[in-house]
Design an enzyme around this catalytic site. Structure first.
Site, short mmCIF file in Angstrom:
data_model
loop_
_atom_site.label_atom_id
_atom_site.label_comp_id
_atom_site.label_asym_id
_atom_site.label_seq_id
_atom_site.Cartn_x
_atom_site.Cartn_y
_atom_site.Cartn_z
N LYS A 17 0.31 7.16 7.81
CA LYS A 17 0.20 5.87 8.51
C LYS A 17 1.37 5.61 9.46
O LYS A 17 1.37 6.08 10.58
CB LYS A 17 -0.02 4.75 7.50
N ASP A 22 2.45 8.45 -3.82
CA ASP A 22 1.67 8.19 -2.61
C ASP A 22 2.26 6.96 -1.93
O ASP A 22 1.96 5.82 -2.28
CB ASP A 22 0.20 7.96 -2.98
N PHE A 65 -6.17 3.91 -4.88
CA PHE A 65 -6.84 4.26 -3.63
C PHE A 65 -5.96 5.29 -2.93
O PHE A 65 -4.86 4.99 -2.48
CB PHE A 65 -7.03 3.06 -2.71
#
Length: 423
Positions: free
Chosen positions: A277, A248, A163
């Site tokens: 984030k 990532d 994801f």
């Protein structure tokens, strides 16, 4: 379930319910949102009005322990006073110039993040998906300019169960039907291999392969940990074949796993860090791609950009985030509290839980389907004053803010135990 129960509660806290005969205000707010928004999310029926630290309060005054932390965007909790102070001060001075000009916060942020990662250059963006898209472009450009791959032939290897975001390019190499179905046609140039299988990854490399893009820990997949040594193997394989390794670390990085980066657990340094984030401190969206000059130096003016990327407010907040991480305090806290999280969750295996996976203050919990779906468990937790999120059927994810107290974390785990064991 409406989250209006007054008990149980953490010692020293209160969670008042709506008065008898009063309709919960949350119901009206929630209904309005459902009627006037596209249904791209299926939120729990809670309407938050205030939050501080690891706790959130809804419009009816009910308090909830946040065990999701915005998918790691709130590693430092809600309204961290140091971050709020920096944001307030910057709001009074300058928020946005666009990258057409240089502002006084930009260089300091890039230098600080570069020092934290041990890399030479920083390319600031806004969202995680935007950072992943940036990394894809950089890897392809590097492949053409440096490696010498034929134009429009670059290939990037990705992992099953990944994801990386929701853009059409990214969902095109997802194997999640909810993310992918109905959004084609998709961009070519991606090869998927099983996550954790280094031999399959190496077998997939061709002369056109420019990069391997991986999550060191797959968050949306249910906090899926790779086999021990896998990241070291990926690093060795990519070096041997002259292929970039893009990690990532949008969810796994910046203290979440008990290290600054999840790659640090295997002493692996990728060619590119993809960050987001928590970099914005829970205040403003901030993301970045960080790499050395021989990688990020392939970009030239006009080839990539973002109006809000690297804006003054974002840089001021993110610089403070990096300063806080540089102390090591939050990484140590995550590692210490992670022991409690792991111990308590492992004690539930065979008691309503099939399996758990933890790293620092991050956990995937596979609930026995006989207990209920992940959604049902999260609704039951909400009724007991704990907010968490399900994924993939009966799996729930736990990612409390790194500032959560040991007492509050233990209480939250008490609620989970009560839900899955039927106590």
């Amino acid at each position: 379930m409406t989250g209006t129960l007054t008990e149980p509660t953490t010692p020293g806290t209160t969670r008042p319910a709506a008065q008898d005969g009063d309709a919960p205000r949350s119901q009206a707010y929630f209904q309005q949102a459902q009627e006037r928004t596209a249904h791209n999310y299926h939120p729990l029926p809670v309407v938050v009005a205030h939050a501080e630290g690891a706790w959130m309060t809804d419009v009816d005054g009910n308090r909830f322990l946040d065990m999701l932390a915005g998918y790691s965007a709130l590693n430092f909790g809600h309204g961290h006073p140091d971050l709020v102070a920096v944001a307030h001060a910057q709001l009074d001075k300058l928020t946005l110039t666009s990258r057409a000009f240089v502002h006084d916060q930009f260089g300091a942020f890039c230098a600080a993040l570069g020092d934290l990662t041990g890399k030479e250059l920083v390319l600031p963006m806004n969202t995680g998906a935007e950072a992943v898209e940036t990394a894809i472009k950089v890897c392809r450009k590097w492949g053409y300019d440096i490696k010498g791959v034929a134009v429009d032939s670059a290939e990037i290897i990705v992992a099953g169960g990944n994801f990386h975001g929701r853009t059409t390019t990214i969902v095109g190499f997802s194997d999640d039907p909810d993310a992918r179905d109905g959004f084609g046609p998709f961009a070519p140039g991606f090869t998927q291999v099983p996550y954790g299988d280094a031999a399959a990854l190496e077998a997939a490399i061709t002369p056109n392969t420019v990069a391997v893009l991986l999550e060191p820990i797959q968050g949306e997949g249910g906090v899926v940990l790779p086999p021990t040594g896998y990241l070291r193997e990926v690093r060795e394989i990519t070096r041997r074949h002259n292929v970039l390794f893009a990690a990532d670390e949008i969810q796994s990085g910046l203290g979440r796993t008990g290290r600054t980066f999840a790659c640090d657990h295997e002493e692996v340094v990728p060619d590119l860090y993809v960050l987001g984030k928590a970099l914005g401190g829970g205040i403003v969206p901030v993301s970045a791609v960080v790499a050395d000059r021989d990688v990020l130096g392939v970009l030239h003016p006009g080839q990539h950009g973002s109006t809000f990327g690297g804006n003054a407010l974002a840089c001021a907040v993110a610089t403070k985030v990096v300063e806080m991480l540089a102390t090591g305090e939050y990484q140590e806290r995550s590692e210490k509290l992670g022991v409690l999280l792991r111990t308590r969750l492992e004690g539930l295996v065979g008691r309503g839980v099939l399996a758990v996976r933890t790293r620092g203050l991050w956990a995937g919990v596979d609930v026995d389907p006989a207990v209920g779906t992940g959604r049902a468990v999260c609704e039951a937790l909400m009724a007991r004053g704990v907010l968490a999120k399900d994924t993939h059927g009966s799996t729930i994810r736990l990612a409390p803010p790194l500032v959560v107290s040991e007492e509050d974390l233990a209480w939250g785990l008490d609620q989970l135990e009560a839900v899955v064991t039927g106590a």
